[in-house]
Design an enzyme around this catalytic site. Structure first.
Site, PDB file in Angstrom:
ATOM      1  CG  HIS A  19       3.724   6.938  -5.596  1.00 26.17           C
ATOM      2  ND1 HIS A  19       2.571   6.522  -6.212  1.00 26.17           N
ATOM      3  CD2 HIS A  19       3.410   7.058  -4.280  1.00 26.17           C
ATOM      4  CE1 HIS A  19       1.597   6.396  -5.315  1.00 26.17           C
ATOM      5  NE2 HIS A  19       2.084   6.721  -4.137  1.00 26.17           N
ATOM      6  CE  LYS A  43      -6.409   0.256   1.034  1.00 25.61           C
ATOM      7  NZ  LYS A  43      -5.401   1.235   0.631  1.00 25.61           N
ATOM      8  NE  ARG A  92      -0.337  13.334  -1.006  1.00 27.56           N
ATOM      9  CZ  ARG A  92      -1.263  12.413  -1.159  1.00 27.56           C
ATOM     10  NH1 ARG A  92      -1.557  11.991  -2.364  1.00 27.56           N
ATOM     11  NH2 ARG A  92      -1.919  11.921  -0.133  1.00 27.56           N
ATOM     12  CB  SER A 130      -3.018   6.019  -5.853  1.00 30.77           C
ATOM     13  OG  SER A 130      -1.625   5.994  -5.864  1.00 30.77           O
TER      14      SER A 130
HETATM   15  O1  PNS Z   1       0.081   4.211   0.125  1.00 29.36           O
HETATM   16  P1  PNS Z   1      -0.625   4.086   1.432  1.00 29.36           P
HETATM   17  O2  PNS Z   1      -1.914   3.306   1.261  1.00 29.36           O
HETATM   18  O3  PNS Z   1      -0.843   5.419   2.117  1.00 29.36           O
HETATM   19  O4  PNS Z   1       0.333   3.229   2.397  1.00 29.36           O
HETATM   20  C1  PNS Z   1      -0.084   2.859   3.689  1.00 29.36           C
HETATM   21  C2  PNS Z   1       0.878   1.830   4.294  1.00 29.36           C
HETATM   22  C3  PNS Z   1       1.046   0.633   3.393  1.00 29.36           C
HETATM   23  C4  PNS Z   1       2.224   2.471   4.501  1.00 29.36           C
HETATM   24  C5  PNS Z   1       0.296   1.428   5.682  1.00 29.36           C
HETATM   25  O5  PNS Z   1      -1.026   1.036   5.525  1.00 29.36           O
HETATM   26  C6  PNS Z   1       1.076   0.302   6.323  1.00 29.36           C
HETATM   27  O6  PNS Z   1       2.184   0.504   6.810  1.00 29.36           O
HETATM   28  N1  PNS Z   1       0.499  -0.913   6.322  1.00 29.36           N
HETATM   29  C7  PNS Z   1       1.132  -2.102   6.822  1.00 29.36           C
HETATM   30  C8  PNS Z   1       0.510  -2.556   8.137  1.00 29.36           C
HETATM   31  C9  PNS Z   1       1.063  -1.752   9.293  1.00 29.36           C
HETATM   32  O7  PNS Z   1       2.261  -1.694   9.521  1.00 29.36           O
HETATM   33  N2  PNS Z   1       0.155  -1.108  10.013  1.00 29.36           N
HETATM   34  C10 PNS Z   1       0.502  -0.227  11.109  1.00 29.36           C
HETATM   35  C11 PNS Z   1       0.848   1.145  10.550  1.00 29.36           C
HETATM   36  S1  PNS Z   1       1.027   2.273  11.844  1.00 29.36           S
END
Ligand code: PNS
Length: 187
Positions: A19, A43, A92, A130
């Site tokens: 990150h 979560k 990645r 993570s």
């Molecule tokens: O670190 P992560 O868990 O891979 O991040 C995922 C994240 C937070 C980017 C994704 O879950 C997200 O954007 N969540 C917010 C809700 C949302 O916008 N959902 C539609 C995504 S297409």
């Protein structure tokens, strides 16, 4: 001149060297970068949102154009609210591709004016996630090269709360150590 602001959304539970590498790269190409921690009540995170924010703020303190915020709801809505025109995500390996593509296309559908920009972290971080860091830490493995030192310390404290007071004479320390010892004896 147009200034480009980007949002780097994620769970960051915990933030890793991968990150940080991405934040550094993003800070070089965007005028402003907001690291946005998702507040996801569904979560069951290892670190609270406040802890994650605190760690990310410490990790990014030397970058003038990086800030750390939290958000809930849709990433695209948050990005529009803060005036961002891009979403930064890390890629990645090929295993990330499908999920990231789906998310980028959905975000584009929801908000066509917002671009998703993918950046690759340094190869040496390409295996770090993570989830794996949490697992290795929980099973007692060495996480020193996977996360910044302050995160490694917080992880060690999570796994063994007595370490929180390891370097200070704290009135609660001895009681806590006694409690942990007797709990270990019982199990
Ligand atoms: O670190 P992560 O868990 O891979 O991040 C995922 C994240 C937070 C980017 C994704 O879950 C997200 O954007 N969540 C917010 C809700 C949302 O916008 N959902 C539609 C995504 S297409």
């Amino acid at each position: 001149m147009k200034r480009i602001k980007a949002v780097y959304p994620g769970s960051f539970d915990p933030p890793t060297n991968g990150h940080l590498d991405l934040i550094e790269r993003g800070s070089k190409i965007f005028d402003e970068l907001v690291v946005a921690i998702l507040r996801n009540p569904e979560k069951d995170p290892l670190f609270s949102v406040a802890d994650r924010r605190n760690m990310l703020e410490a990790m990014t303190a030397s970058f003038d154009n990086v800030s750390v915020e939290t958000f809930d709801g849709l990433t695209v809505e948050y990005a529009m609210t803060v005036g961002a025109s891009a979403v930064l995500r890390g890629m990645r390996a090929i295993s990330d591709y499908e999920y990231e593509l789906q998310m980028a296309l959905m975000n584009r559908k929801l908000q066509p004016s917002l671009e998703t920009v993918f950046m690759m972290p340094a190869e040496k971080y390409s295996y770090i996630s993570s989830r794996l860091v949490r697992e290795v830490a929980q099973l007692g493995g060495n996480i020193d090269c996977l996360v910044p030192e302050l995160v490694a310390q917080r992880l060690r404290e999570k796994m063994d709360p007595a370490l929180k007071f390891a370097n200070v004479e704290h009135p609660e320390r001895k009681a806590l150590e006694r409690k942990i010892r007797s709990r270990k004896k019982r199990s």
